[in-house]
Design an enzyme around this catalytic site. Structure first.
Site, PDB file in Angstrom:
ATOM      1  CB  SER A  71      17.320  16.265  23.017  1.00  0.00           C
ATOM      2  OG  SER A  71      17.140  17.094  24.133  1.00  0.00           O
TER       3      SER A  71
ATOM      4  CG  ASP B 230      22.575  22.457  22.858  1.00  0.00           C
ATOM      5  OD1 ASP B 230      21.659  23.163  23.340  1.00  0.00           O
ATOM      6  OD2 ASP B 230      22.577  21.215  22.916  1.00  0.00           O
TER       7      ASP B 230
ATOM      8  CG  HIS C   7      19.066  21.090  21.664  1.00  0.00           C
ATOM      9  ND1 HIS C   7      19.919  20.408  22.494  1.00  0.00           N
ATOM     10  CD2 HIS C   7      17.886  20.397  21.683  1.00  0.00           C
ATOM     11  CE1 HIS C   7      19.292  19.356  23.005  1.00  0.00           C
ATOM     12  NE2 HIS C   7      18.069  19.326  22.528  1.00  0.00           N
TER      13      HIS C   7
END
Length: 457
Positions: free
Chosen positions: A163, A374, A433
């Protein structure tokens, strides 16, 4: 139950305490774990935790790698999320994780930047305001850990990020290379891996509307609203209005949530707030000031882990804090993490594509991997920023065919890989994610290949 956990965690864990000029370190008696604080600047304290792998190959002809895991946010804790939720030796129920990345490498978790997790500052003026400032602190920490440890210096360090951690990873890698060249840092940089990473915010916000329209989560009206705000963000970035762009990003997420009936930004096949393993594993308790920001949702909500009797906040501030012994009484895990995000608002939407280009030009091995479902860091957006690279090998990379990935005896397709020279891309199917949580088997195989782990041969 808690007494039993403390006993399990402290077994063979008599402290060997050492003090440096700016550091304090705690070790287990058997040397399998080490953790501590480094004062990266006066009154700015960064916490780290190193696990030595029980699967380590003690062969002089083989090098055993170390993975530095960097979490996102900014303000999310690697010591908490990456460790207990994704790749560390124990899960949130303190049970052994079969898919721990210790099978392929030693693991170093850092609560970065200062103020994240167990890291803390004594003065609000000491929070970092940019990725580069965070990289400087991390380089200071690595020098403190590696420079006086010849054993660690022999192991190549792989920076693996998730991320927003991807932005930290590329700036750290460049900072570390400079320090290595200046002989102020003694380590071998093995490579960088960027997992569902926020490298180019502009490309991601432009990917959201079309992607959600294609999977029937937005209609034409929702797509128009999304694209309009994405265009506004693009203009704000071009004008250098970065805080405004961060605010518009928050507005865009709210519009998408409304138009899609609360799609989950971490898995677009789900609704936000569902009890999926991904969502329930990642949402932590932090400042209400950033509660409206869906990207930092796993910073702002307290959720119970699947099958667990406590959330991550309770675990870290309870039994883990007791085990670690060196956490100051007035420091609460995650207590300053909301401030970390707030102080980085002006850097949040800035791209780091140029840094990826620079690493590739220097010959550093760069791996990009992305979960198929994601949304926040959608594969569509990742592919878009990759195509913007100026790296001389890009066209050859794009022209190559992909190779399918499988895992174990299951012959269903788990993903794809494409590589050319020092750039690799993994498409991980069925993952959102948090790739190691959603697809632990293929993620473990992937990291073995990235690190050239002897256990992967």
């Amino acid at each position: 139950m808690e007494k039993l956990r403390v006993l399990l965690l402290t077994l063979l864990c008599h402290p060997l305490l050492s003090h440096g000029g700016s550091a304090i370190t705690f070790k287990t008696q058997d040397g399998s774990e080490e953790w501590g604080y480094v004062q990266v600047r006066p009154k700015a304290h960064m916490f780290w935790w190193l696990y030595r792998s029980p699967y380590r190959v003690e062969d002089p002809s083989e090098t055993w790698p170390i993975i530095l895991w960097l979490q996102g946010g900014p303000g999310a804790s690697g010591v908490g999320i990456g460790n207990f939720e994704e790749v560390g030796p124990l899960d949130t129920n303190l049970k052994p994780r079969n898919s721990t990345w210790l099978r392929k490498a030693d693991l170093l978790f850092v609560d970065n930047p200062v103020g994240t997790g167990f890291s803390y500052v004594e003065d609000q003026k000491l929070f970092v305001k940019s990725d580069d400032e965070a990289a400087t602190d991390l380089t200071t920490l690595l020098a403190e850990i590696f420079n006086n440890n010849e054993s660690l210096q022999r192991s190549p360090l792989y920076i693996v990020a998730e991320s927003y951690g991807g932005k930290f990873a590329v700036t750290l890698a460049l900072s570390a290379l400079k320090a290595i060249e200046a002989k102020t840092l003694k380590l071998i940089l093995g490579g960088v891996a960027l997992g569902d990473s926020w490298i180019s915010p502009e490309d991601f916000v432009f990917s959201w509307g079309p992607l959600l329209k294609d999977v029937s989560r937005l209609d034409d009206n929702g797509l128009q609203k999304s694209n309009s705000l994405a265009q506004k963000i693009k203009q704000q970035l071009e004008d250098g209005k970065f805080v405004n762009a961060t605010n518009s990003w928050s507005e865009l997420e709210s519009v998408i949530m409304s138009s899609s009936n609360n799609v989950d930004f971490y898995n677009f096949l789900l609704d936000s707030g569902s009890d999926s393993a991904t969502l329930s594993a990642m949402k932590l308790g932090l400042s209400r000031e950033i509660a409206i920001r869906q990207y930092s949702k796993y910073l702002t909500l307290r959720r119970k882990s699947p099958g667990g009797d406590a959330d991550l906040d309770t675990l870290l501030n309870g039994v883990i804090k007791k085990k670690l012994k060196i956490i100051p009484e007035n420091v609460t895990w995650g207590g300053q993490s909301g401030d970390v995000f707030t102080f980085m608002e002006s850097d949040f939407m800035k791209p780091r594509i140029n840094e990826v280009d620079e690493l590739l030009a220097k010959g550093v091995n760069v791996t990009v991997y992305n979960g198929q479902v994601d949304l926040i860091c959608a594969t569509k957006g990742t592919e878009a920023w990759l195509r913007k690279l100026k790296w001389e090998g890009l066209q050859n990379f794009l022209n190559k065919d992909r190779t399918a990935l499988y895992c174990g005896s299951n012959k269903s397709t788990k993903g794809f890989i494409k590589s050319y020279k020092n750039l690799s891309f993994y498409w991980i199917l069925g993952a959102g994610h948090f790739v190691p949580t959603d697809q632990p088997c293929v993620a473990l195989n992937m990291v073995g290949s990235i690190t050239n782990s002897p256990q992967n041969n």
